[in-house]
Enzyme design. Structure first.
Site, PDB file in Angstrom:
ATOM      1  N   TYR A 298      -3.041 -15.831  -3.610  1.00  0.00           N
ATOM      2  CA  TYR A 298      -4.398 -15.859  -3.060  1.00  0.00           C
ATOM      3  C   TYR A 298      -5.437 -15.484  -4.096  1.00  0.00           C
ATOM      4  O   TYR A 298      -6.628 -15.682  -3.880  1.00  0.00           O
ATOM      5  CB  TYR A 298      -4.503 -15.001  -1.798  1.00  0.00           C
ATOM      6  CG  TYR A 298      -4.698 -13.521  -2.011  1.00  0.00           C
ATOM      7  CD1 TYR A 298      -3.608 -12.674  -2.161  1.00  0.00           C
ATOM      8  CD2 TYR A 298      -5.968 -12.970  -2.035  1.00  0.00           C
ATOM      9  CE1 TYR A 298      -3.786 -11.316  -2.340  1.00  0.00           C
ATOM     10  CE2 TYR A 298      -6.154 -11.616  -2.207  1.00  0.00           C
ATOM     11  CZ  TYR A 298      -5.066 -10.788  -2.366  1.00  0.00           C
ATOM     12  OH  TYR A 298      -5.258  -9.446  -2.544  1.00  0.00           O
ATOM     13  N   LYS A 299      -4.967 -14.927  -5.236  1.00  0.00           N
ATOM     14  CA  LYS A 299      -5.909 -14.711  -6.337  1.00  0.00           C
ATOM     15  C   LYS A 299      -5.141 -14.526  -7.640  1.00  0.00           C
ATOM     16  O   LYS A 299      -3.904 -14.548  -7.641  1.00  0.00           O
ATOM     17  CB  LYS A 299      -6.827 -13.536  -6.065  1.00  0.00           C
ATOM     18  CG  LYS A 299      -6.121 -12.221  -5.969  1.00  0.00           C
ATOM     19  CD  LYS A 299      -7.177 -11.185  -5.777  1.00  0.00           C
ATOM     20  CE  LYS A 299      -6.597  -9.803  -5.860  1.00  0.00           C
ATOM     21  NZ  LYS A 299      -7.615  -8.817  -5.616  1.00  0.00           N
TER      22      LYS A 299
ATOM     23  N   ARG B  61     -32.262  -7.538  -8.075  1.00  0.00           N
ATOM     24  CA  ARG B  61     -31.741  -7.267  -6.731  1.00  0.00           C
ATOM     25  C   ARG B  61     -30.899  -8.412  -6.180  1.00  0.00           C
ATOM     26  O   ARG B  61     -30.670  -8.508  -4.990  1.00  0.00           O
ATOM     27  CB  ARG B  61     -32.910  -6.944  -5.777  1.00  0.00           C
ATOM     28  CG  ARG B  61     -33.466  -5.533  -5.978  1.00  0.00           C
ATOM     29  CD  ARG B  61     -34.687  -5.254  -5.145  1.00  0.00           C
ATOM     30  NE  ARG B  61     -35.829  -6.085  -5.508  1.00  0.00           N
ATOM     31  CZ  ARG B  61     -36.593  -5.856  -6.584  1.00  0.00           C
ATOM     32  NH1 ARG B  61     -36.341  -4.843  -7.375  1.00  0.00           N
ATOM     33  NH2 ARG B  61     -37.602  -6.664  -6.864  1.00  0.00           N
TER      34      ARG B  61
ATOM     35  N   ILE C 200       0.825  -1.208   0.000  1.00  0.00           N
ATOM     36  CA  ILE C 200       0.000   0.000   0.000  1.00  0.00           C
ATOM     37  C   ILE C 200       0.860   1.258   0.000  1.00  0.00           C
ATOM     38  O   ILE C 200       0.634   2.189  -0.779  1.00  0.00           O
ATOM     39  CB  ILE C 200      -0.935   0.010   1.246  1.00  0.00           C
ATOM     40  CG1 ILE C 200      -1.820  -1.244   1.267  1.00  0.00           C
ATOM     41  CG2 ILE C 200      -1.769   1.283   1.290  1.00  0.00           C
ATOM     42  CD1 ILE C 200      -2.727  -1.411   0.066  1.00  0.00           C
TER      43      ILE C 200
ATOM     44  N   CYS D 221      -6.696  -9.337   3.886  1.00  0.00           N
ATOM     45  CA  CYS D 221      -7.778  -8.435   4.293  1.00  0.00           C
ATOM     46  C   CYS D 221      -9.062  -9.181   4.610  1.00  0.00           C
ATOM     47  O   CYS D 221      -9.506  -9.228   5.743  1.00  0.00           O
ATOM     48  CB  CYS D 221      -8.038  -7.446   3.170  1.00  0.00           C
ATOM     49  SG  CYS D 221      -6.519  -6.748   2.545  1.00  0.00           S
TER      50      CYS D 221
ATOM     51  N   ARG E   8     -17.873  -8.536   2.196  1.00  0.00           N
ATOM     52  CA  ARG E   8     -17.440  -9.375   1.071  1.00  0.00           C
ATOM     53  C   ARG E   8     -17.236 -10.822   1.521  1.00  0.00           C
ATOM     54  O   ARG E   8     -17.606 -11.761   0.824  1.00  0.00           O
ATOM     55  CB  ARG E   8     -16.149  -8.808   0.474  1.00  0.00           C
ATOM     56  CG  ARG E   8     -15.832  -9.376  -0.888  1.00  0.00           C
ATOM     57  CD  ARG E   8     -15.074  -8.388  -1.725  1.00  0.00           C
ATOM     58  NE  ARG E   8     -14.497  -8.974  -2.921  1.00  0.00           N
ATOM     59  CZ  ARG E   8     -15.140  -9.100  -4.076  1.00  0.00           C
ATOM     60  NH1 ARG E   8     -16.384  -8.691  -4.179  1.00  0.00           N
ATOM     61  NH2 ARG E   8     -14.546  -9.635  -5.120  1.00  0.00           N
TER      62      ARG E   8
ATOM     63  N   LYS F 267     -14.165   0.387   7.426  1.00  0.00           N
ATOM     64  CA  LYS F 267     -13.173  -0.402   6.681  1.00  0.00           C
ATOM     65  C   LYS F 267     -13.340  -1.910   6.955  1.00  0.00           C
ATOM     66  O   LYS F 267     -13.382  -2.737   6.046  1.00  0.00           O
ATOM     67  CB  LYS F 267     -11.765   0.058   7.093  1.00  0.00           C
ATOM     68  CG  LYS F 267     -10.656  -0.887   6.754  1.00  0.00           C
ATOM     69  CD  LYS F 267     -10.355  -0.888   5.278  1.00  0.00           C
ATOM     70  CE  LYS F 267      -9.430  -2.013   4.918  1.00  0.00           C
ATOM     71  NZ  LYS F 267      -8.910  -1.931   3.584  1.00  0.00           N
TER      72      LYS F 267
HETATM   73  N1  SAJ Z   1     -12.981 -14.500  -3.861  1.00  0.00           N
HETATM   74  C1  SAJ Z   1     -13.896 -15.541  -4.075  1.00  0.00           C
HETATM   75  N2  SAJ Z   1     -15.059 -15.287  -4.751  1.00  0.00           N
HETATM   76  C2  SAJ Z   1     -15.352 -14.042  -5.222  1.00  0.00           C
HETATM   77  C3  SAJ Z   1     -14.422 -12.978  -4.999  1.00  0.00           C
HETATM   78  C4  SAJ Z   1     -13.244 -13.234  -4.305  1.00  0.00           C
HETATM   79  O1  SAJ Z   1     -13.689 -16.682  -3.671  1.00  0.00           O
HETATM   80  O2  SAJ Z   1     -16.406 -13.892  -5.848  1.00  0.00           O
HETATM   81  C5  SAJ Z   1     -11.724 -14.756  -3.121  1.00  0.00           C
HETATM   82  C6  SAJ Z   1     -10.457 -14.448  -3.925  1.00  0.00           C
HETATM   83  O3  SAJ Z   1     -10.097 -15.506  -4.751  1.00  0.00           O
HETATM   84  C7  SAJ Z   1      -9.459 -14.187  -2.810  1.00  0.00           C
HETATM   85  C8  SAJ Z   1     -10.303 -13.537  -1.717  1.00  0.00           C
HETATM   86  O4  SAJ Z   1     -11.640 -13.879  -2.028  1.00  0.00           O
HETATM   87  O5  SAJ Z   1      -8.902 -15.370  -2.305  1.00  0.00           O
HETATM   88  C9  SAJ Z   1     -10.172 -12.050  -1.597  1.00  0.00           C
HETATM   89  O6  SAJ Z   1      -9.996 -11.441  -2.834  1.00  0.00           O
HETATM   90  P1  SAJ Z   1     -10.676 -10.093  -3.322  1.00  0.00           P
HETATM   91  O7  SAJ Z   1     -10.196  -9.873  -4.689  1.00  0.00           O
HETATM   92  O8  SAJ Z   1     -12.126 -10.111  -3.130  1.00  0.00           O
HETATM   93  O9  SAJ Z   1     -10.136  -8.969  -2.298  1.00  0.00           O
HETATM   94  P2  SAJ Z   1      -8.686  -8.573  -1.704  1.00  0.00           P
HETATM   95  O10 SAJ Z   1      -8.468  -9.298  -0.422  1.00  0.00           O
HETATM   96  O11 SAJ Z   1      -7.616  -8.641  -2.747  1.00  0.00           O
HETATM   97  O12 SAJ Z   1      -8.907  -7.009  -1.368  1.00  0.00           O
HETATM   98  C10 SAJ Z   1      -9.915  -6.616  -0.465  1.00  0.00           C
HETATM   99  C11 SAJ Z   1     -10.803  -5.576  -1.141  1.00  0.00           C
HETATM  100  N3  SAJ Z   1     -12.000  -5.349  -0.326  1.00  0.00           N
HETATM  101  C12 SAJ Z   1     -13.241  -5.505  -0.803  1.00  0.00           C
HETATM  102  O13 SAJ Z   1     -13.485  -5.852  -1.923  1.00  0.00           O
HETATM  103  C13 SAJ Z   1     -14.369  -5.208   0.144  1.00  0.00           C
HETATM  104  C14 SAJ Z   1      -9.982  -4.289  -1.329  1.00  0.00           C
HETATM  105  O14 SAJ Z   1     -10.800  -3.260  -1.853  1.00  0.00           O
HETATM  106  C15 SAJ Z   1      -9.372  -3.834   0.000  1.00  0.00           C
HETATM  107  O15 SAJ Z   1      -8.542  -2.709  -0.171  1.00  0.00           O
HETATM  108  C16 SAJ Z   1      -8.514  -4.959   0.541  1.00  0.00           C
HETATM  109  O16 SAJ Z   1      -9.335  -6.116   0.720  1.00  0.00           O
HETATM  110  C17 SAJ Z   1      -7.927  -4.504   1.866  1.00  0.00           C
HETATM  111  O17 SAJ Z   1      -6.725  -4.127   1.899  1.00  0.00           O
HETATM  112  O18 SAJ Z   1      -8.642  -4.417   2.858  1.00  0.00           O
END
Ligand code: SAJ
Length: 406
Positions: free
Chosen positions: A314-315, A241, A10, A255, A208, A201
């Site tokens: 992780y992604k 919706r 960050i 996160c 999510r 935050k």
């Molecule tokens: N994932 C799923 N299914 C989905 C979406 C994601 O299984 O439909 C998984 C991903 O593969 C991954 C994990 O969830 O393992 C998290 O990935 P992500 O892309 O959803 O989010 P992060 O952890 O990379 O980033 C999040 C974000 N927060 C939100 O979307 C609410 C980002 O905006 C924040 O800045 C970050 O956390 C943080 O630093 O808090």
């Protein structure tokens, strides 16, 4: 001048954005190797569009140092790890960075904490540090919490386009900080109090997590009745919706898989839904493990070394492996003394687990079952190459028949 403390995922992009928009910036980190690398013009992690941004920041005179600088504005973006056993946040780094800032800062300095903290952390740990030093809050030092929201893989775009929250004690300071972030952030910037900023935050990431857990639970239900969860989600999402997320092999990153625990840790009697969601998401690597076992049985494959896990991050399309579902899965296997599964990730160059391959071809040649854990573009571009394998596609990216799903 702005001193950005912590040059990680960050802090570095934030420092670069500020420098690009014409601010005088010093990026500080205690890691000498990291600072030396940045001074030599070498980035320390990969991120889309960061190369060009780095060049522009250098042209604009960004500096890197292991020292804290005497200035009027600090942004602290150091790690806030969580303690695995207690699920609580470890504020050590933020506290020590605050200490170091207080040693050097000018009177009236603004101290912005960007690191994610659990609700109440600033009142509990940071304010007392400032008061202990004999400084007057709101006079000698102004405290701000401006949590980041950017997503690895799209950080630079999101720094510019995501709305932001600024938590402050005093709205005049809020306006000043808003002006600072407006130098690169084109979206809405909301000013609120510090506790609300902390809480919102954590709530965002918890939201999510809960929604991903819903998709994962659906995947498990559909598995037991042999239905296609992706088709069901696709149809359900046609409702104006309804917006169901995608199931997957688990939730990783620093996160979403961490922040909900702060609420569970602090309000154990009130967090039924949040705790259940966490448990569902944490159970997904084990679900994948069971899928592997079933498919090995079905095909009479007894040797675990014939199984290959694709993806360690992780992604997709990032090199960040923190809390990744693949690492969680390997940990569970180890608990059952199951060793020997092969692993490959084009983004992870260092060897971080056993039986990790450097070369994709070698990896593919040695396995019979390929488990897609991460949907990197790399594997999407290599579909032809994997077609003859037994595939467990946990990310639903293979468009051909005969593939096993979650
Ligand atoms: N994932 C799923 N299914 C989905 C979406 C994601 O299984 O439909 C998984 C991903 O593969 C991954 C994990 O969830 O393992 C998290 O990935 P992500 O892309 O959803 O989010 P992060 O952890 O990379 O980033 C999040 C974000 N927060 C939100 O979307 C609410 C980002 O905006 C924040 O800045 C970050 O956390 C943080 O630093 O808090």
């Amino acid at each position: 001048m702005i001193n950005v403390i912590g040059q990680g995922y960050i802090g570095l992009p934030t420092a670069l954005m500020l420098a690009k928009s014409g601010k005088q910036v010093v990026g500080t980190d205690y890691n000498e190797k990291l600072i030396q690398s940045l001074k030599n013009g070498k980035l320390t992690f990969e991120e889309k569009s960061m190369d060009e941004l780095f060049k522009e920041a250098i042209v604009n005179g960004i500096e890197f140092s292991t020292e804290y600088h005497k200035t009027d504005t600090y942004i602290i973006s150091v790690p806030t790890p969580y303690v695995k056993e207690s699920k609580k946040l470890d504020p050590t780094y933020v506290i020590s960075a605050t200490h170091s800032v207080l040693e050097v800062c000018e009177k009236g300095a603004i101290l912005i904490i960007e690191s994610t903290v659990s609700p109440g952390t600033i009142d509990r740990y940071i304010r007392p540090e400032i008061e202990k030093k004999g400084y007057l809050l709101g006079g000698d030092v102004h405290l701000v919490h401006a949590p980041e929201r950017i997503i690895p893989g799209n950080m630079i775009y999101e720094l510019e386009h995501n709305p932001r929250t600024i938590g402050v004690d005093d709205s005049t300071v809020g306006e000043k900080v808003k002006e600072l972030y407006s130098s690169f952030c084109k979206a809405d910037i909301v000013i609120t109090d510090i506790r609300t900023a902390e809480m919102s935050k954590v709530v965002e990431n918890t939201y999510r997590d809960v929604n991903i857990a819903f998709a994962n639970e659906l995947a498990k239900i559909c598995r037991t009745i042999n239905m296609d969860v992706y088709e069901i989600i696709k149809i359900a999402n046609k409702h104006p919706r309804v917006n169901i997320l995608q199931p997957g092999p688990g939730v990783g990153g620093h996160c979403i898989s961490v922040d909900p625990w702060f609420l569970v840790g602090d309000y154990p009697d009130l967090t039924n839904l949040i705790l259940t969601a966490r448990k569902i998401n944490d159970s997904m690597p084990t679900h994948v493990l069971k899928r592997i076992r079933d498919i090995m049985r079905e095909h009479d494959i007894k040797d675990i070394s014939k199984v290959g896990l694709y993806g360690l991050t992780y992604k997709e399309n990032v090199d960040d492996t923190r809390e990744s579902p693949t690492l969680q899965l390997l940990e569970r296997m180890e608990e059952h003394l199951a060793f020997g599964v092969k692993v490959f990730d084009p983004y992870v160059k260092d060897r971080i687990v056993d039986h990790q391959f450097k070369n994709f071809e070698d990896f593919i040649n040695e396995i019979e079952i390929l488990v897609i854990m991460v949907g990197h573009d790399h594997i999407k571009e290599n579909m032809e190459r994997i077609k003859d394998k037994l595939i467990i596609d946990t990310k639903n990216i293979c468009g051909f028949d005969g593939v096993y799903k979650l």
